[in-house]
Motif scaffolding. Structure first.
Motif, PDB file in Angstrom:
ATOM      1  N   UNK A  10      -5.758  -1.349  39.380  1.00  0.00           N
ATOM      2  CA  UNK A  10      -6.351  -0.440  37.655  1.00  0.00           C
ATOM      3  C   UNK A  10      -7.985   0.481  38.426  1.00  0.00           C
ATOM      4  N   UNK A  11      -8.371  -0.958  39.341  1.00  0.00           N
ATOM      5  CA  UNK A  11     -10.075  -0.093  39.702  1.00  0.00           C
ATOM      6  C   UNK A  11     -10.097   0.999  39.952  1.00  0.00           C
ATOM      7  N   UNK A  12      -9.026   1.551  41.365  1.00  0.00           N
ATOM      8  CA  UNK A  12      -9.379   2.534  41.664  1.00  0.00           C
ATOM      9  C   UNK A  12      -8.483   4.389  41.298  1.00  0.00           C
ATOM     10  N   UNK A  13      -8.341   3.844  39.569  1.00  0.00           N
ATOM     11  CA  UNK A  13      -8.165   4.512  38.521  1.00  0.00           C
ATOM     12  C   UNK A  13      -6.896   5.554  39.053  1.00  0.00           C
ATOM     13  N   UNK A  14      -5.871   4.544  40.125  1.00  0.00           N
ATOM     14  CA  UNK A  14      -4.339   5.195  40.180  1.00  0.00           C
ATOM     15  C   UNK A  14      -3.912   6.175  39.103  1.00  0.00           C
ATOM     16  N   UNK A  15      -3.113   7.708  39.476  1.00  0.00           N
ATOM     17  CA  UNK A  15      -2.545   8.072  38.439  1.00  0.00           C
ATOM     18  C   UNK A  15      -1.341   7.818  37.738  1.00  0.00           C
ATOM     19  N   UNK A  16      -1.090   7.638  36.673  1.00  0.00           N
ATOM     20  CA  UNK A  16      -0.311   7.164  35.710  1.00  0.00           C
ATOM     21  C   UNK A  16       1.272   7.271  35.986  1.00  0.00           C
ATOM     22  N   UNK A  17       1.967   8.394  36.949  1.00  0.00           N
ATOM     23  CA  UNK A  17       3.164   8.011  37.492  1.00  0.00           C
ATOM     24  C   UNK A  17       3.396   7.737  38.960  1.00  0.00           C
ATOM     25  N   UNK A  59      -6.957   6.336  50.508  1.00  0.00           N
ATOM     26  CA  UNK A  59      -5.680   7.594  51.674  1.00  0.00           C
ATOM     27  C   UNK A  59      -4.657   8.259  50.732  1.00  0.00           C
ATOM     28  N   UNK A  60      -4.102   8.211  49.766  1.00  0.00           N
ATOM     29  CA  UNK A  60      -2.902   8.621  49.229  1.00  0.00           C
ATOM     30  C   UNK A  60      -2.347   7.521  48.184  1.00  0.00           C
ATOM     31  N   UNK A  61      -1.734   8.385  47.046  1.00  0.00           N
ATOM     32  CA  UNK A  61      -1.452   7.873  46.304  1.00  0.00           C
ATOM     33  C   UNK A  61       0.632   8.338  46.306  1.00  0.00           C
ATOM     34  N   UNK A  62       1.321   7.045  46.378  1.00  0.00           N
ATOM     35  CA  UNK A  62       2.202   7.061  45.808  1.00  0.00           C
ATOM     36  C   UNK A  62       3.285   7.684  45.229  1.00  0.00           C
ATOM     37  N   UNK A  63       4.338   7.992  44.997  1.00  0.00           N
ATOM     38  CA  UNK A  63       5.414   7.743  44.380  1.00  0.00           C
ATOM     39  C   UNK A  63       6.884   8.757  44.914  1.00  0.00           C
ATOM     40  N   UNK A  64       8.219   7.401  44.595  1.00  0.00           N
ATOM     41  CA  UNK A  64       9.244   7.614  45.108  1.00  0.00           C
ATOM     42  C   UNK A  64      10.391   8.652  44.289  1.00  0.00           C
ATOM     43  N   UNK A  65      11.075   8.565  44.144  1.00  0.00           N
ATOM     44  CA  UNK A  65      12.677   9.378  43.704  1.00  0.00           C
ATOM     45  C   UNK A  65      13.827   8.765  44.770  1.00  0.00           C
ATOM     46  N   UNK A  66      14.844   8.848  43.391  1.00  0.00           N
ATOM     47  CA  UNK A  66      15.854   8.497  43.955  1.00  0.00           C
ATOM     48  C   UNK A  66      16.535  10.582  44.306  1.00  0.00           C
ATOM     49  N   UNK A  67      17.198  11.316  44.836  1.00  0.00           N
ATOM     50  CA  UNK A  67      17.691  12.003  45.309  1.00  0.00           C
ATOM     51  C   UNK A  67      18.244  13.095  44.597  1.00  0.00           C
ATOM     52  N   UNK A  68      18.313  12.455  42.991  1.00  0.00           N
ATOM     53  CA  UNK A  68      19.229  12.796  42.207  1.00  0.00           C
ATOM     54  C   UNK A  68      18.344  13.036  40.834  1.00  0.00           C
ATOM     55  N   UNK A  69      17.256  12.199  40.735  1.00  0.00           N
ATOM     56  CA  UNK A  69      16.543  12.198  40.575  1.00  0.00           C
ATOM     57  C   UNK A  69      16.347  14.178  40.300  1.00  0.00           C
ATOM     58  N   UNK A  70      16.159  14.455  38.559  1.00  0.00           N
ATOM     59  CA  UNK A  70      15.518  15.968  37.814  1.00  0.00           C
ATOM     60  C   UNK A  70      14.141  15.663  38.561  1.00  0.00           C
ATOM     61  N   UNK A 103       3.492  18.958  39.375  1.00  0.00           N
ATOM     62  CA  UNK A 103       1.852  19.968  39.144  1.00  0.00           C
ATOM     63  C   UNK A 103       0.483  19.056  38.816  1.00  0.00           C
ATOM     64  N   UNK A 104       1.392  18.199  37.200  1.00  0.00           N
ATOM     65  CA  UNK A 104       0.169  17.911  36.844  1.00  0.00           C
ATOM     66  C   UNK A 104      -1.334  16.598  37.936  1.00  0.00           C
ATOM     67  N   UNK A 105       0.194  16.333  38.426  1.00  0.00           N
ATOM     68  CA  UNK A 105       0.374  14.824  39.051  1.00  0.00           C
ATOM     69  C   UNK A 105      -0.123  15.143  40.069  1.00  0.00           C
TER      70      UNK A 105
END
Length: 325
Positions: free
Chosen positions: A93-100, A118-129, A136-138
């Motif tokens: 949390x000290x780096x103010x990471x995005x909510x998602x 350097x980057x923020x990471x998120x991951x999804x299953x290929x079937x996720x909507x 865009x907000x993220x």
């Protein structure tokens, strides 16, 4: 490693070197590392650490249906040398990471003790909507933190692909005036316009019988019940772009920055109504766009029309499986 209540702790003497070299887990006040389940499996397979129990992996895979995917994502990121701090760790949390965001990434030449991510990471299953407005907000939030927005997508076989997101400002060199266009249409009300009647050469489809307007173009002058497609269309024309059907590329439009036919169209564009609904479809569109050397843009209605770009990153940032599956 040993299991304590709902956490796994590494107390072996090498924990400090493991943090200094790999920045894995979370340092405990009294020494040692707190490891999340995917980090436990990574340390077992790639750092030669013992498990809390012989059957620990199998038991936890059965309890947590997403654990295999999270480990494969972590493995794809860490094996090339990236340092990864998972969001679930308290100190993240000290780096103010995005909510998602799922994790923060540091380049292998950096370290969380003395540099920014350097980057923020998120991951999804290929079937996720996909919720394009949320995405865009993220993306905007990550960019405002001076980081790269990275998305890893995993399918049911465990195969992984990486994409980078950015905000695009497509621009062209053509001029368009909606008032003149509206007047021309209302004065003539034809399906085909001969060359001497038609001054908007980048609007309409040239045929042997003259310029023909499609429904999207005739709807540009509608004042009642304006559609999002018409709003995006008008925004793109006002940016100096020429639009043609993106049918052959699986998108709503292909967009030219100058006269059609002079240069290749640099953009493939979807509206909110035609944008891919799942990550599998988005990956297909992005790969096709890359294959024909074009930029895939998704138009999203915010306070204004904004364009989210989805693209394959450079070869040195394409995190993927280390083992062929």
């Amino acid at each position: 490693m040993e299991a304590r209540d709902d956490m796994v702790v590494m107390m072996e003497p090498q924990w400090q070197r493991l943090w200094e070299k790999s920045a894995i887990g979370r340092r405990l006040d009294n020494g040692g590392l707190h490891l999340l389940p995917e980090e436990v499996i990574f340390c077992y397979h790639h750092r030669h650490q013992t498990l809390p129990t012989e059957e620990w992996i199998q038991v936890n895979l059965n309890l947590d249906t997403d654990l295999e995917a999270r480990f494969l994502i972590l493995e794809a990121l860490r094996v090339p040398g990236n340092l990864i701090i998972l969001r679930k760790h308290q100190h993240c949390s000290k780096w103010q990471i995005g909510a998602n965001s799922w994790a923060l990434r540091w380049h292998k030449e950096s370290h969380p003790d003395n540099t920014e991510p350097t980057a923020e990471i998120r991951w999804h299953y290929s079937s996720d909507e996909i919720d394009w407005s949320e995405l865009l907000n993220w993306t905007t939030g990550v960019i405002n933190n001076h980081r790269i927005p990275e998305v890893l997508v995993i399918d049911d076989e465990g195969s992984i692909v990486t994409y980078e997101l950015s905000i695009s400002e497509p621009q062209g060199s053509l001029s368009f005036d909606i008032d003149s266009f509206s007047e021309c249409i209302s004065d003539n009300e034809q399906n085909f316009y001969s060359l001497d009647q038609w001054e908007f050469n980048h609007v309409g489809i040239p045929t042997r019988w003259g310029h023909r307007l499609n429904p999207s173009e005739t709807n540009l002058v509608e004042t009642d019940n304006i559609s999002i497609t018409s709003t995006v269309h008008l925004d793109l024309l006002s940016r100096g772009l020429a639009l043609r059907s993106g049918f052959k590329y699986g998108t709503h439009w292909r967009a030219y920055s100058g006269p059609v036919g002079k240069d290749h169209a640099p953009y493939l564009i979807d509206t909110p109504d035609t944008a891919p609904k799942t990550w599998a479809k988005a990956c297909l569109s992005a790969r096709l766009a890359a294959g024909v050397n074009k930029n895939l843009l998704i138009a999203i209605e915010d306070e204004q029309i904004r364009y989210l770009q989805l693209e394959r990153p450079p070869s040195d940032r394409r995190w993927t499986n280390i083992h062929r599956r």
